[in-house]
Structure formats: C-alpha cells, structure tokens
Design a protein around this motif. Structure first.
Motif, mmCIF file in Angstrom:
data_model
loop_
_atom_site.group_PDB
_atom_site.id
_atom_site.type_symbol
_atom_site.label_atom_id
_atom_site.label_comp_id
_atom_site.label_asym_id
_atom_site.label_seq_id
_atom_site.Cartn_x
_atom_site.Cartn_y
_atom_site.Cartn_z
ATOM 1 N N GLY A 246 -45.893 35.759 2.859
ATOM 2 C CA GLY A 246 -45.790 36.510 1.606
ATOM 3 C C GLY A 246 -47.044 37.304 1.340
ATOM 4 N N GLY A 247 -46.949 38.171 0.326
ATOM 5 C CA GLY A 247 -48.050 39.047 -0.027
ATOM 6 C C GLY A 247 -48.753 38.623 -1.304
ATOM 7 N N ALA A 248 -49.596 39.515 -1.788
ATOM 8 C CA ALA A 248 -50.452 39.194 -2.939
ATOM 9 C C ALA A 248 -49.645 38.869 -4.184
ATOM 10 C CB ALA A 248 -51.396 40.366 -3.208
ATOM 11 N N GLU B 242 -49.680 35.368 -6.324
ATOM 12 C CA GLU B 242 -49.975 35.276 -7.756
ATOM 13 C C GLU B 242 -49.017 34.319 -8.463
ATOM 14 O OE1 GLU B 242 -49.735 39.262 -9.139
ATOM 15 O OE2 GLU B 242 -51.617 39.886 -8.189
ATOM 16 N N GLN B 243 -47.836 34.116 -7.869
ATOM 17 C CA GLN B 243 -46.855 33.192 -8.433
ATOM 18 C C GLN B 243 -46.953 31.792 -7.817
ATOM 19 O OE1 GLN B 243 -44.984 33.941 -11.022
ATOM 20 N NE2 GLN B 243 -45.743 36.041 -11.052
ATOM 21 N N GLY B 244 -48.079 31.495 -7.182
ATOM 22 C CA GLY B 244 -48.304 30.165 -6.633
ATOM 23 C C GLY B 244 -47.785 29.961 -5.229
ATOM 24 N N PHE B 245 -47.370 31.037 -4.555
ATOM 25 C CA PHE B 245 -46.837 30.940 -3.199
ATOM 26 C C PHE B 245 -47.972 30.697 -2.207
ATOM 27 C CE2 PHE B 245 -45.407 32.887 0.819
ATOM 28 C CZ PHE B 245 -44.170 32.282 0.969
ATOM 29 N N THR B 246 -47.756 29.797 -1.250
ATOM 30 C CA THR B 246 -48.729 29.524 -0.183
ATOM 31 C C THR B 246 -48.370 30.371 1.032
ATOM 32 O OG1 THR B 246 -49.066 27.251 -0.956
ATOM 33 C CG2 THR B 246 -49.734 27.768 1.302
ATOM 34 N N ALA B 247 -49.227 31.320 1.382
ATOM 35 C CA ALA B 247 -48.954 32.230 2.500
ATOM 36 C C ALA B 247 -49.599 31.693 3.770
ATOM 37 C CB ALA B 247 -49.466 33.625 2.186
ATOM 38 N N TRP B 248 -48.769 31.261 4.714
ATOM 39 C CA TRP B 248 -49.286 30.852 6.018
ATOM 40 C C TRP B 248 -49.748 32.075 6.797
ATOM 41 C CZ3 TRP B 248 -44.224 27.665 6.941
ATOM 42 C CH2 TRP B 248 -44.247 26.525 6.138
ATOM 43 N N TRP B 249 -49.038 33.172 6.638
ATOM 44 C CA TRP B 249 -49.441 34.478 7.157
ATOM 45 C C TRP B 249 -49.176 35.508 6.067
ATOM 46 C CZ3 TRP B 249 -46.625 31.161 10.389
ATOM 47 C CH2 TRP B 249 -47.256 30.782 11.573
ATOM 48 N N PRO B 250 -49.994 36.564 5.975
ATOM 49 C CA PRO B 250 -49.742 37.598 4.962
ATOM 50 C C PRO B 250 -48.617 38.537 5.389
ATOM 51 C CG PRO B 250 -51.661 38.197 6.251
ATOM 52 C CD PRO B 250 -51.234 36.830 6.728
ATOM 53 N N THR B 251 -47.942 39.096 4.407
ATOM 54 C CA THR B 251 -46.855 40.039 4.654
ATOM 55 C C THR B 251 -47.280 41.168 5.589
ATOM 56 O OG1 THR B 251 -45.640 39.585 2.618
ATOM 57 C CG2 THR B 251 -45.463 41.808 3.485
ATOM 58 N N GLU B 252 -48.518 41.633 5.458
ATOM 59 C CA GLU B 252 -48.987 42.781 6.231
ATOM 60 C C GLU B 252 -48.879 42.558 7.742
ATOM 61 O OE1 GLU B 252 -50.610 41.385 3.715
ATOM 62 O OE2 GLU B 252 -50.409 42.968 2.193
ATOM 63 N N ARG B 253 -48.866 41.306 8.180
ATOM 64 C CA ARG B 253 -48.770 41.035 9.620
ATOM 65 C C ARG B 253 -47.414 41.447 10.192
ATOM 66 N NH1 ARG B 253 -52.253 36.976 11.640
ATOM 67 N NH2 ARG B 253 -51.207 37.296 13.648
ATOM 68 N N LEU B 254 -46.402 41.591 9.316
ATOM 69 C CA LEU B 254 -45.060 41.921 9.789
ATOM 70 C C LEU B 254 -44.700 43.381 9.603
ATOM 71 C CD1 LEU B 254 -42.887 38.898 8.560
ATOM 72 C CD2 LEU B 254 -44.373 39.081 10.560
ATOM 73 N N ALA B 255 -45.480 44.130 8.839
ATOM 74 C CA ALA B 255 -45.086 45.486 8.450
ATOM 75 C C ALA B 255 -45.201 46.448 9.633
ATOM 76 C CB ALA B 255 -45.955 45.980 7.290
#
Length: 379
Positions: free
Chosen positions: A39-41, A45-58
């Motif tokens: 997930g992204g920023a 902000e909603q408490g999500f734990t990002a194992w990888w950022p969204t930008e890695r998939l774009a």
C-alpha cells in the motif's frame, strides 16, 4: 498477521486512494482490525502496514513491464508465501489486475476468500479475462453501475458499490475558495495540467501537455497549475520544463483535487483523473501516449471507441480524446481553446457531469467494508 486480519494489495496511487477510504470504513466497523500487504502513503495514514510500498508495482504499458517483470514476480511470490503462511481471514486486491488476479487465484485455491475492488475493464478490452477472474475472485466490487451484469452466470458474486470519489468530491466545488488557497488572484483563466501519476506516463505525456500549456499561456495568458502526484516525479518534470522556458507554471505537491477545483479547464491523462475532473464539473481534454511497442501491442484490442471514463459512462465523446500521434502540443491547445470559448458546451458538460455524480454517489466505503467483512466471515 493475527487471526481475523485482512491482507491487501494496492498497485498504484489511484488504488492507494480508493483503498484508504475502505480502510477507514473497515476500522470504523471493526476497531483494531489489522490490515497489511502492499500500500501507499494514504493507506498507511489509515493504519495499514506496508510490507512493500505501492510505488514498487507502478508500471505503464507492456514495454515497461518487461524489464521490471523479474522484480514484480519476485515481489508477488514473496507476498504469496507470506500471506499463505499468515492465513488472513480474507485477501483484497485493489485494482492492479495483472498483479492481483494471479495472486488471488493461488490464495483462493488455498482456501483464503478473495475480494477484488474495482472490476477489471473487461467491458473495454481483454474480455478473455473473465474466465481467469472466475478462478481467482469470490466477490467482485464494482464501481460502475453497468459492471455487475458482466458477471451474471458465473460463480463470482458482483456488487455495485458506487465510486468512492463521488463521495469525496463535493457536488458543488468551491472554485473561489480553491483559488484563494492557491494564491490565485485576478480574472485570468486557470489551466490544470495532469500528465499522470506514474513515471512512464509522465515521460510519455508530460512534454506534450507542457507544450500545450505554453501555447495556451502565450495565446490567452492562462495561469497554469501542475499537481505532481508523487515526489519522485519532480526531477523528470523539471527536466521537461527546461524545454519550455517561457512557461510560467505553479508546481504543487500533490493537491490534484485543489487544482481541479480551481481550474477552468484541464489537460488530463486517461485514467481515474478523467473521472475526478468530471466530478469537479470541469471541462477537459484527454490526452494519452504509450511507448510505441505498447501501443502496437494494444492496437485493435479495444471493444469501444472511448478511453476516457466520462466518455465511457456517457457512451459518447463528451470531451476530446487525443491519443498517441494525435497527442501533440498544438492539437491539445487547440481543443482546450475551443472549449474555453464555448460557454454553451461548458454548460452541457456540467449538466452531464452532475448526472454522473448522482449516479455514482453511494456509501461506497461502507458497502465495500461490509462486503469484505462478510467474505472474511467477520460479520
């Protein structure tokens, strides 16, 4: 992940935005619910734990996917193994069908309920995907009213939830307030330039959009706003701006909605931004370019003559679309100029966009959260 958790993947900035509203509704319904994945920023902000950022998939188009394919497959494999090991109550794929559907198929076969947020555009192209979707998805959440019909006769449960942006964007945007926040004074027309949220899009579309903005500024003295979707795009845009030194432009860090609210007209890359612009009731010219190889590979695969969401929803060319070789600075500027000087056409667009807004406005995030919790058997 603890028992009763939700795994989620959002593969691009628009998915990050959509998912952030759903996460807010999920936490309102189930305080303490743990959600993690990609997930992204806004999701974080909603408490999500990002194992990888969204930008890695774009990525943008086939030509960009090929060199990135090993990395993307590595991430998907690592993610699949982690989700299988932690066994969440459900998996939610947010858009990004090329990445998510294959992942969902593996997870569903292992007994993990799968929900897909935003139906792939099988109504536009690649209808052969329907068979793969039926193997991968338990519950499809549709953001356009005509989509559930596509899944009749399959095992996939499909629910129309409306489009979350129709709730977020006010039905009557306050243009003057937006201009005040941006420090825009005077009576000059304001142009918003939105060349996309991914590096590949900006590389392909940015020069044409900036060239068109320079022409419109020379002809009519328009004020130009350019909201930069993510910080990583700024260096490329600054390099492109060096080729149009006469252009006086106001760069914004994000703030695309503020730019749309403030503008009189927009140049918009095809995608979710075209719908956002319509919901802000702003005239627009849609432009899009792909690398030549990607364009040739996609040629002839479409099932309808439109690519912009406002035109697809209206089933007509409400706004101009200039694609590939037609997406030139002069052509874009000429179409925008014609719109700026046609008050009757602007009134017609506002009326059509208002009808769209009413049709798409639903308690989207709550409906999506309810469907996810039901699929996860947490309700």
């Amino acid at each position: 992940m603890p028992a009763g958790s939700i795994a989620m993947v959002a593969g691009e900035p628009s998915g990050d935005l959509l998912a952030s509203h759903v996460l807010s509704a999920l936490h309102a319904a189930e305080p303490g619910l743990v959600c993690a994945g990609i997930g992204g920023a806004r999701m974080q902000e909603q408490g999500f734990t990002a194992w990888w950022p969204t930008e890695r998939l774009a990525v943008n188009g086939y030509a960009q996917v090929l060199p990135r394919l090993p990395e993307l497959l590595w991430i998907r494999r690592r993610l699949r193994l982690r989700v299988l090991r932690q066994a969440p109550a459900a998996f939610v794929g947010v858009d990004a069908p090329d990445f998510n559907l294959g992942l969902e198929r593996h997870l569903r076969s292992a007994g993990i309920p799968t929900v897909h947020l935003v139906s792939p555009s099988i109504w536009a192209w690649r209808r052969e995907r329907l068979q793969g979707i039926t193997l991968a998805v338990d519950h499809m959440l549709c953001v356009f009213p005509f989509e559930p019909e596509l899944y009749k006769g399959t095992r996939v449960r499909a629910t129309y939830i409306g489009h979350p942006l129709a709730e977020v964007i006010p039905e009557q945007p306050d243009q003057q307030a937006a201009r005040a926040l941006l420090g825009l004074e005077g009576t000059a027309k304001v142009l918003a330039v939105l060349p996309g949220s991914r590096a590949g899009e900006v590389a392909q579309i940015g020069p044409s959009f900036l060239g068109a903005a320079a022409l419109l500024q020379q002809r009519h003295g328009v004020r130009v706003l350019l909201p930069v979707a993510q910080e990583g795009l700024m260096p490329a845009l600054r390099r492109q701006l060096r080729d149009v030194p006469a252009l006086d432009i106001q760069l914004l860090a994000g703030q695309s909605h503020l730019a749309m609210a403030a503008c009189d007209i927009a140049l918009v890359a095809s995608g979710t931004a075209t719908l956002e612009c319509a919901l802000f009731k702003r005239p627009m010219v849609i432009g899009y370019r792909l690398p030549a190889l990607s364009w040739r590979m996609m040629a002839g695969k479409g099932y309808q003559p439109w690519i912009g969401l406002p035109n697809i929803l209206a089933r007509e060319f409400l706004v101009p679309e200039l694609l590939q070789d037609a997406c030139t600075p002069r052509a874009l500027a000429d179409e925008a100029e014609a719109l700026l000087h046609d008050s009757q056409r602007q009134r017609h667009l506002r009326a059509c966009f208002s009808e769209m807004h009413a049709q798409l406005r639903r308690p989207t995030a709550s409906l999506a959260a309810q469907a996810i919790l039901e699929s996860a058997r947490l309700r």
